[in-house]
Motif scaffolding. Structure first.
Motif, PDB file in Angstrom:
ATOM      1  N   UNK A 167     -13.091 -88.371 -13.255  1.00  0.00           N
ATOM      2  CA  UNK A 167     -11.725 -88.533 -12.784  1.00  0.00           C
ATOM      3  C   UNK A 167     -10.718 -88.553 -13.921  1.00  0.00           C
ATOM      4  N   UNK A 168     -11.036 -89.290 -14.974  1.00  0.00           N
ATOM      5  CA  UNK A 168     -10.120 -89.368 -16.116  1.00  0.00           C
ATOM      6  C   UNK A 168     -10.057 -88.041 -16.871  1.00  0.00           C
ATOM      7  N   UNK A 169     -11.191 -87.375 -16.976  1.00  0.00           N
ATOM      8  CA  UNK A 169     -11.200 -86.091 -17.691  1.00  0.00           C
ATOM      9  C   UNK A 169     -10.332 -85.059 -16.976  1.00  0.00           C
ATOM     10  N   UNK A 170     -10.423 -85.032 -15.667  1.00  0.00           N
ATOM     11  CA  UNK A 170      -9.628 -84.073 -14.900  1.00  0.00           C
ATOM     12  C   UNK A 170      -8.139 -84.307 -15.142  1.00  0.00           C
ATOM     13  N   UNK A 171      -7.751 -85.580 -15.145  1.00  0.00           N
ATOM     14  CA  UNK A 171      -6.344 -85.895 -15.392  1.00  0.00           C
ATOM     15  C   UNK A 171      -5.944 -85.529 -16.819  1.00  0.00           C
ATOM     16  N   UNK A 172      -6.850 -85.743 -17.766  1.00  0.00           N
ATOM     17  CA  UNK A 172      -6.563 -85.416 -19.162  1.00  0.00           C
ATOM     18  C   UNK A 172      -6.373 -83.915 -19.349  1.00  0.00           C
ATOM     19  N   UNK A 173      -7.106 -83.115 -18.592  1.00  0.00           N
ATOM     20  CA  UNK A 173      -6.979 -81.662 -18.715  1.00  0.00           C
ATOM     21  C   UNK A 173      -5.570 -81.198 -18.378  1.00  0.00           C
ATOM     22  N   UNK A 174      -4.886 -81.907 -17.504  1.00  0.00           N
ATOM     23  CA  UNK A 174      -3.498 -81.592 -17.162  1.00  0.00           C
ATOM     24  C   UNK A 174      -2.614 -81.650 -18.409  1.00  0.00           C
ATOM     25  N   UNK A 175      -3.003 -82.517 -19.341  1.00  0.00           N
ATOM     26  CA  UNK A 175      -2.226 -82.677 -20.568  1.00  0.00           C
ATOM     27  C   UNK A 175      -2.702 -81.760 -21.696  1.00  0.00           C
ATOM     28  N   UNK A 176      -4.029 -81.642 -21.870  1.00  0.00           N
ATOM     29  CA  UNK A 176      -4.457 -80.893 -23.047  1.00  0.00           C
ATOM     30  C   UNK A 176      -4.675 -79.403 -22.810  1.00  0.00           C
ATOM     31  N   UNK A 177      -4.743 -78.956 -21.544  1.00  0.00           N
ATOM     32  CA  UNK A 177      -4.997 -77.538 -21.315  1.00  0.00           C
ATOM     33  C   UNK A 177      -3.949 -76.634 -21.966  1.00  0.00           C
ATOM     34  N   UNK A 178      -2.644 -76.950 -21.910  1.00  0.00           N
ATOM     35  CA  UNK A 178      -1.647 -76.053 -22.514  1.00  0.00           C
ATOM     36  C   UNK A 178      -1.799 -75.873 -24.021  1.00  0.00           C
ATOM     37  N   UNK A 179      -2.449 -76.833 -24.684  1.00  0.00           N
ATOM     38  CA  UNK A 179      -2.577 -76.746 -26.138  1.00  0.00           C
ATOM     39  C   UNK A 179      -4.038 -76.643 -26.569  1.00  0.00           C
ATOM     40  N   UNK A 180      -4.940 -76.369 -25.625  1.00  0.00           N
ATOM     41  CA  UNK A 180      -6.366 -76.357 -25.942  1.00  0.00           C
ATOM     42  C   UNK A 180      -6.713 -75.305 -26.992  1.00  0.00           C
ATOM     43  N   UNK A 181      -5.983 -74.190 -27.003  1.00  0.00           N
ATOM     44  CA  UNK A 181      -6.246 -73.164 -28.003  1.00  0.00           C
ATOM     45  C   UNK A 181      -6.001 -73.649 -29.412  1.00  0.00           C
ATOM     46  N   UNK A 182      -5.071 -74.585 -29.566  1.00  0.00           N
ATOM     47  CA  UNK A 182      -4.742 -75.129 -30.882  1.00  0.00           C
ATOM     48  C   UNK A 182      -5.673 -76.259 -31.291  1.00  0.00           C
ATOM     49  N   UNK A 183      -6.466 -76.737 -30.351  1.00  0.00           N
ATOM     50  CA  UNK A 183      -7.389 -77.835 -30.624  1.00  0.00           C
ATOM     51  C   UNK A 183      -8.818 -77.356 -30.825  1.00  0.00           C
ATOM     52  N   UNK A 184      -9.052 -76.073 -30.596  1.00  0.00           N
ATOM     53  CA  UNK A 184     -10.404 -75.538 -30.525  1.00  0.00           C
ATOM     54  C   UNK A 184     -11.296 -75.823 -31.711  1.00  0.00           C
ATOM     55  N   UNK A 185     -10.866 -75.437 -32.914  1.00  0.00           N
ATOM     56  CA  UNK A 185     -11.726 -75.617 -34.079  1.00  0.00           C
ATOM     57  C   UNK A 185     -11.988 -77.091 -34.342  1.00  0.00           C
ATOM     58  N   UNK A 186     -11.017 -77.927 -34.060  1.00  0.00           N
ATOM     59  CA  UNK A 186     -11.172 -79.369 -34.230  1.00  0.00           C
ATOM     60  C   UNK A 186     -12.219 -79.910 -33.260  1.00  0.00           C
TER      61      UNK A 186
END
Length: 232
Positions: A167-186
């Protein structure tokens, strides 16, 4: 303000729906569209257009929108319509704070309870993350992140923690999905480190890494989204 669902701007969510579970399936389709940004924050959802898109009556659509409202994905404004909720800075902070505590416990249990098969599956997912990052494939990277978290939960073998985490992960995806490409290598480096610690059976270190991983991800998401992305 975007009016998703209006003629010429209908939500890009189309699926074959089973009549016995129409509200739940419409809920899920709209939820995924919101998470992936196909229905951006502030978008208006028009029940008539959603019903027409799926070839159903307004009744299951109204039920789906009501459940989305209860789950915090949309806001029903009497006399004005239904709108996708805006991102909220306070919610982001509280969300990642809660996830940090929860995922730390899950990682700790994974270190204590994992099997050899769990480690093999986790390493395969890390390899998939590496390939996605190298190819700059944001969708594949996001899928690999979800699969990695699922693998850690599976290794922890606690169904209650799994349900809370999902449940928490799904909600978190709402926030991090737009910038997930910038977080990838990390992500890739942190995933690999966590798998190594889990494989070694170091429960305290696994918990510490998982906690720090979530906290740092939340901080990065907040920074990358920027203040203009939040309603407050």
């Amino acid at each position: 303000m975007t009016q998703a669902g209006a003629p010429g701007g209908q939500p890009p969510v189309r699926s074959a729906l089973d009549a016995s579970t129409l509200p739940a399936q419409i809920h899920e389709a709209l939820e995924e569209a919101i998470i992936h940004g196909d229905l951006p924050p502030g978008s208006r959802l028009r029940p008539d257009d959603i019903a027409a898109l799926h070839g159903v009556s307004r009744i299951p659509v109204r039920e789906a929108l009501s459940s989305l409202d209860e789950a915090g994905w949309v806001e029903i404004r009497p006399r004005y319509g239904v709108y996708v909720k805006e991102r909220n800075y306070t919610e982001l902070q509280e969300l990642f704070e809660a996830r940090a505590a929860l995922e730390a416990e899950i990682a700790k249990l994974a270190a204590l309870r994992h099997t050899a098969a769990d480690i093999v599956a986790l390493k395969q997912t890390v390899d998939a993350s590496k390939r996605a990052a190298e190819d700059n494939d944001v969708d594949a990277l996001s899928r690999a992140s979800v699969e990695f978290n699922a693998g850690i939960r599976a290794a922890a073998r606690n169904s209650v923690l799994t349900a809370l985490s999902l449940g928490l992960e799904k909600r978190a995806r709402f926030y991090f999905f737009p910038v997930s490409g910038q977080l990838g290598s990390d992500w890739v480096g942190k995933q690999a480190s966590l798998v190594g610690t889990v494989e070694a059976g170091d429960a305290d270190q696994a918990a510490s890494l998982a906690r720090r991983y979530i906290v740092e991800t939340g901080e990065a998401v907040s920074r990358l989204l920027g203040p203009d992305s939040f309603s407050s």
